[in-house]
Design an enzyme around this catalytic site. Structure first.
Site, mmCIF file in Angstrom:
data_model
loop_
_atom_site.group_PDB
_atom_site.id
_atom_site.type_symbol
_atom_site.label_atom_id
_atom_site.label_comp_id
_atom_site.label_asym_id
_atom_site.label_seq_id
_atom_site.Cartn_x
_atom_site.Cartn_y
_atom_site.Cartn_z
ATOM 1 N N GLY A 148 -87.578 -15.464 0.056
ATOM 2 C CA GLY A 148 -88.603 -14.661 -0.594
ATOM 3 C C GLY A 148 -88.023 -13.427 -1.263
ATOM 4 N N LYS A 164 -92.910 -27.595 -6.325
ATOM 5 C CA LYS A 164 -91.730 -28.162 -5.678
ATOM 6 C C LYS A 164 -91.922 -28.206 -4.171
ATOM 7 C CE LYS A 164 -87.957 -26.677 -3.907
ATOM 8 N NZ LYS A 164 -87.619 -27.712 -2.887
ATOM 9 N N GLU A 209 -87.062 -14.464 13.873
ATOM 10 C CA GLU A 209 -87.950 -15.629 13.847
ATOM 11 C C GLU A 209 -87.161 -16.870 14.244
ATOM 12 O OE1 GLU A 209 -91.415 -17.382 10.955
ATOM 13 O OE2 GLU A 209 -89.502 -16.906 10.017
ATOM 14 N N GLU A 238 -95.586 -15.567 0.909
ATOM 15 C CA GLU A 238 -96.019 -15.694 2.312
ATOM 16 C C GLU A 238 -94.791 -16.115 3.093
ATOM 17 O OE1 GLU A 238 -96.600 -17.196 5.633
ATOM 18 O OE2 GLU A 238 -97.784 -18.793 4.686
ATOM 19 N N GLY A 263 -92.313 -19.544 2.624
ATOM 20 C CA GLY A 263 -91.038 -19.925 3.223
ATOM 21 C C GLY A 263 -90.383 -18.755 3.910
ATOM 22 N N SER A 264 -89.067 -18.771 3.968
ATOM 23 C CA SER A 264 -88.324 -17.759 4.724
ATOM 24 C C SER A 264 -88.301 -16.429 3.989
ATOM 25 C CB SER A 264 -86.894 -18.230 4.972
ATOM 26 O OG SER A 264 -86.146 -18.202 3.765
ATOM 27 N N THR A 265 -88.172 -15.361 4.766
ATOM 28 C CA THR A 265 -88.089 -14.015 4.185
ATOM 29 C C THR A 265 -86.855 -13.882 3.309
ATOM 30 O OG1 THR A 265 -89.337 -13.026 5.996
ATOM 31 C CG2 THR A 265 -87.879 -11.569 4.762
ATOM 32 N N GLU A 266 -85.753 -14.487 3.715
ATOM 33 C CA GLU A 266 -84.509 -14.403 2.951
ATOM 34 C C GLU A 266 -84.686 -14.964 1.540
ATOM 35 O OE1 GLU A 266 -79.864 -16.021 3.219
ATOM 36 O OE2 GLU A 266 -81.362 -16.678 4.684
ATOM 37 N N CYS A 281 -95.368 -20.097 10.665
ATOM 38 C CA CYS A 281 -94.964 -18.740 10.310
ATOM 39 C C CYS A 281 -95.739 -17.695 11.108
ATOM 40 C CB CYS A 281 -95.135 -18.504 8.819
ATOM 41 S SG CYS A 281 -96.752 -18.974 8.185
#
Length: 479
Positions: free
Chosen positions: A242, A185, A390, A259, A237-240, A293
């Protein structure tokens, strides 16, 4: 003698090399098809908000179809000798090279990044990853992962918008080399290069169902990640997001690599080659508009050379050209979306409100699209939001240090741990620092250097697992 100022005439790359269709379907089992419920969304060029195309929005029924197609294709694909799988990967790599100009223009249109970056950095690396993993396909027993490692099955892969085609290569190339099949995706704001890649798969004669592309928003990705017949999940993508994926996968037997975000420190010592360091600082934070990133978004400079570095850095920033991504002279292109621009503006305003001093060169921004001038903040402390969060934009926070120990303490004072840069002429100091920094990648006297043979990944809230190199095979094998 008066200093001469050279003006750059526009040097636009032609849009004629890429033919964008008015609408695109989902790529499932080797064919393009509409979404089951008929839903669509528009993808726009961030440089001028022009609608580029209408794209299908995949729903639960489409995810089910794609995973089923990948599962069916897995039986024959995984049974192929590695040398046969390698032939397909080599073909894909060559086709990417042949169509690189077309793909570079497409990427700059859909993403907003300067054409010289998509042309000279992204596309060569995309092809290199497929070439590299094609070479591994018949040598998996020699990768140090056991004498006869087996593929996992169906890989569900979700990629971000900052390097759409490159992140696709990072995910798909090792998965296919190891014998897995894929449902990928792409990001909602940058779906086009993945759909063009689907055409490359057909052009290469890749068996149906081995690669499936589902366009859509976050709900599509969530549906794919949660599907019970997906054996491996890979997310960048974003930590949130993830963290949400980790919660979804917890308690299942799915293999997971993440990542995520970063807040990298670029550390400049007083003995560093300063002109070279300034170029590295600029590359570290302004490459791809800071949509990286591992961007060097925190500059840690030794107090004794702070003024000299900042003076040189400001002179260099004043030469950066912001504008049309398709102009070959452009250094900084468009911010990818209105949402991301709002996020950058909000954090930059917070930096000023918390007392940091903001500076940006005189810069005329285009009247249409999403734009943000290259910006640096001085007088930043570790308590400032711009030093902790970030930003994912062309914004640099400058902090100072006196000793190597203080530099290490400040660099590690972050929940992230993806990358770092060290600038010094002392090799012993560089190695000592690298051993102390909690970062997955540490560059010495350079920044943002990538190679498909070198693993990439982070610690802490920057995720886990490695992509690239021999290490990147492990995530797609049952070892």
């Amino acid at each position: 003698m008066d200093k001469q100022i050279f003006e750059y005439a526009p040097a636009p790359e032609s849009r004629a090399v890429v033919d964008i269709a008015p609408s695109y379907g989902l790529f499932i089992d080797g064919e393009f098809a509409d979404a089951a419920d008929g839903k669509v969304f528009k993808t726009v060029s961030p440089a001028n908000e022009e609608v580029l195309s209408e794209v299908a929005q995949a729903g639960p029924a489409d995810v089910e179809r794609a995973v089923k197609a990948a599962r069916k294709a897995f039986e024959k694909w995984s049974a192929l000798p590695g040398a046969e799988r390698a032939k397909y990967l080599f073909r894909i790599a060559r086709l990417i090279q042949e169509r690189s100009r077309e793909l570079a223009v497409l990427e700059s249109l859909d993403n907003g990044k300067p054409i010289k970056e998509s042309r000279d950095a992204d596309l060569p690396l995309v092809a290199a990853h497929f070439f590299y993993y094609a070479g591994w396909a018949d040598k998996l027993g020699h990768a140090g992962l056991g004498p006869d490692p087996k593929p996992l099955g169906v890989a569900g892969q979700v990629i971000p918008w900052n390097f759409p085609l490159l992140m696709l290569a990072w995910k798909i190339a090792p998965a296919l080399a190891c014998g897995n099949t894929v449902v990928l995706k792409p990001a909602e704001t940058t779906p086009l290069s993945a759909l063009f890649f689907a055409d490359i798969c057909r052009q290469a004669g890749l068996p149906k169902g081995v690669v499936n592309i589902l366009t859509g928003d976050g709900s599509t990705g969530a549906e794919l990640v949660a599907h019970p017949d997906v054996n491996k999940v890979a997310f960048t993508g974003s930590t949130e997001v993830g963290k949400a994926i980790a919660r979804t996968v917890a308690g299942t037997d799915k293999k997971l690599t993440l990542e995520l975000g970063g807040k990298a420190a670029n550390i400049v010592f007083d003995d560093a080659p300063l002109d070279q360091a300034v170029e590295g600082i600029v590359n570290g934070i302004f490459f791809n508009q800071g949509h990286v990133c591992c961007a060097g978004s925190r500059l840690l400079v030794q107090e004794s050379v702070q003024d000299e570095v900042l003076d040189a850095l400001k002179r260099r920033m004043a030469t950066l050209r912001v504008g049309d991504p398709l102009d070959k002279n452009t250094d900084i292109g468009a911010i990818n979306s209105a949402e991301q621009l709002a996020r950058i503006k909000e954090l930059a305003a917070a930096g000023e409100a918390e007392g940091a001093e903001r500076w940006a060169p005189a810069c005329e921004l285009p009247g249409e699209g999403y734009w943000f001038a290259p910006t640096l903040f001085t007088g930043v402390t570790q308590a400032h939001r711009i030093a902790r969060e970030e930003i994912f934009g062309p914004v640099l926070s400058v902090l100072t240090f006196r000793t190597p120990e203080e530099a290490v303490a400040k660099a590690n004072n972050t929940p992230y741990g993806l990358s770092a840069g060290i600038w010094t002429e002392k090799g012993s100091r560089s190695l000592w620092m690298a051993g102390k920094l909690r970062a997955g990648v540490v560059w010495s006297n350079t920044f943002n250097k990538f190679d498909p043979a070198s693993p990439f990944g982070g610690y802490k809230e920057s995720g886990f697992g490695r992509e690239g190199g021999r290490h990147g095979l492990e995530a797609y094998l049952n070892v």
